[in-house]
Design an enzyme around this catalytic site. Structure first.
Site, mmCIF file in Angstrom:
data_model
loop_
_atom_site.group_PDB
_atom_site.id
_atom_site.type_symbol
_atom_site.label_atom_id
_atom_site.label_comp_id
_atom_site.label_asym_id
_atom_site.label_seq_id
_atom_site.Cartn_x
_atom_site.Cartn_y
_atom_site.Cartn_z
ATOM 1 N N HIS A 143 1.475 4.371 -2.929
ATOM 2 C CA HIS A 143 1.498 5.830 -2.792
ATOM 3 C C HIS A 143 2.704 6.415 -3.529
ATOM 4 O O HIS A 143 2.609 7.461 -4.172
ATOM 5 C CB HIS A 143 1.578 6.216 -1.312
ATOM 6 C CG HIS A 143 0.252 6.236 -0.616
ATOM 7 N ND1 HIS A 143 -0.834 6.925 -1.105
ATOM 8 C CD2 HIS A 143 -0.147 5.673 0.555
ATOM 9 C CE1 HIS A 143 -1.852 6.781 -0.271
ATOM 10 N NE2 HIS A 143 -1.468 6.015 0.730
ATOM 11 N N HIS A 193 0.841 -1.212 0.000
ATOM 12 C CA HIS A 193 0.000 0.000 0.000
ATOM 13 C C HIS A 193 0.871 1.254 0.000
ATOM 14 O O HIS A 193 0.618 2.197 -0.764
ATOM 15 C CB HIS A 193 -0.913 -0.013 1.228
ATOM 16 C CG HIS A 193 -1.615 1.272 1.494
ATOM 17 N ND1 HIS A 193 -2.933 1.504 1.129
ATOM 18 C CD2 HIS A 193 -1.201 2.417 2.100
ATOM 19 C CE1 HIS A 193 -3.282 2.732 1.476
ATOM 20 N NE2 HIS A 193 -2.250 3.302 2.081
ATOM 21 N N GLU A 194 1.895 1.271 0.840
ATOM 22 C CA GLU A 194 2.758 2.454 0.909
ATOM 23 C C GLU A 194 3.542 2.645 -0.384
ATOM 24 O O GLU A 194 3.727 3.773 -0.844
ATOM 25 C CB GLU A 194 3.706 2.339 2.106
ATOM 26 C CG GLU A 194 3.007 2.281 3.456
ATOM 27 C CD GLU A 194 2.036 3.433 3.673
ATOM 28 O OE1 GLU A 194 2.256 4.528 3.123
ATOM 29 O OE2 GLU A 194 1.029 3.232 4.367
ATOM 30 N N GLU A 219 -6.293 7.262 -0.593
ATOM 31 C CA GLU A 219 -6.243 6.022 0.175
ATOM 32 C C GLU A 219 -6.912 4.875 -0.581
ATOM 33 O O GLU A 219 -6.398 3.754 -0.619
ATOM 34 C CB GLU A 219 -6.890 6.220 1.552
ATOM 35 C CG GLU A 219 -6.083 7.103 2.493
ATOM 36 C CD GLU A 219 -4.655 6.619 2.667
ATOM 37 O OE1 GLU A 219 -4.436 5.402 2.842
ATOM 38 O OE2 GLU A 219 -3.746 7.452 2.614
#
Length: 284
Positions: free
Chosen positions: A136, A132-133, A203
């Site tokens: 980003h 997930h990071e 998100e």
């Protein structure tokens, strides 16, 4: 990618405009000009330095393949899957389970995880979080989040100057106390709203892209449920002191008291989990 650069430009313009508005209320045309110059300077400074400021704020310690082999190798494997340069990897000595990414572009990116999240999650779940990071980073969300985190705090400081000037003895240049009070209250709220308009959509996008990188949406869904359940009861003092950085985390780190709860930059965890589980059922 062009869309993310557009969002960054809009964010920077909105922040500079807010600086100018506050400056105009404090010091008329001269105050507006000085505030606009200050706001533009803050944006330039934030572009180059905001990632290091945030990492220092959280006392993040850089690790490598020898000091944190499991985490480092996990990030290395996932970054290769995502087609990204290897980011710097940091650990934050905090009990609250959380993580974030920072950096102005993929070539200058960093990911950070708390000791709490590393202890609480299984390797599979932590892998979902790190994916997930990295999403980003791939989506270039980190530039937006790091700039907004550093500059939003400066807006609050500038708003407080309005109260200082309202108590001055020079009646010609002093600010109406009622106007000063309104600026002090609503300027930080306006800064939060600017962050909110971008952060929630980011998100969902990072959840989707992260699940594709890890090829395991269920792992991220389980991780989000765990983090959300435990983070509520474990304070993250740096985030409470600097709430403008909360939107960088994978789960809202704030206690939820007062305005922080009303202006959450994160979508509901239940909805995020539901979308990820739908991806898992559909074979993503």
């Amino acid at each position: 990618m062009f869309g993310n650069w557009m969002k960054t430009a809009i964010l920077m313009a909105a922040i500079v405009a807010l600086f100018g508005l506050i400056g105009g209320m404090i010091g008329g045309k001269t105050g507006m000009l000085l505030a606009l110059i200050f706001g533009a300077g803050m944006n330039v400074f934030a572009y180059w330095n905001s990632d290091q400021l945030v990492l220092r704020m959280y006392n993040a310690q850089e690790v490598d393949a020898y000091s944190a082999p499991e985490l480092y190798q996990m990030v290395q494997e996932l970054s290769q899957r995502a087609g990204l340069p290897m980011p710097r990897v940091y650990v934050i000595d905090e009990h609250q389970p959380n993580a974030f990414a920072t950096g102005r572009d993929p070539e200058h990116a960093a990911v950070a995880a708390t000791t709490g999240i590393m202890q609480m999650l299984t390797p599979r779940e932590l892998r979902g979080v790190m994916a997930h990071e990295l999403a980003h980073v791939k989506n270039r969300d980190t530039l937006i989040s790091t700039i907004s985190a550093s500059v939003a705090g400066a807006i609050s400081v500038l708003a407080n100057f309005a109260m200082f000037f309202s108590s001055g003895n020079d009646r010609e240049h002093s600010v109406n106390p009622i106007v000063a009070l309104l600026v002090m209250i609503f300027a930080p709220i306006a800064a939060s709203l600017i962050q909110m308009t971008i952060s929630r959509a980011r998100e969902f996008g990072a959840d989707h892209a992260g699940a594709e990188i890890s090829q395991d949406p269920q792992a991220l869904a389980m991780a989000l449920q765990k983090i959300d359940a435990y983070a509520r009861g474990i304070p993250l003092h740096t985030a409470e002191t600097h709430p403008e950085t909360a939107q960088m985390m994978i789960i809202n780190p704030l206690s939820g008291a007062g305005l922080a709860g009303l202006f959450s930059t994160h979508p509901a965890t239940e909805e995020r989990v539901a979308r990820l589980m739908a991806m898992a059922r559909g074979g993503y």
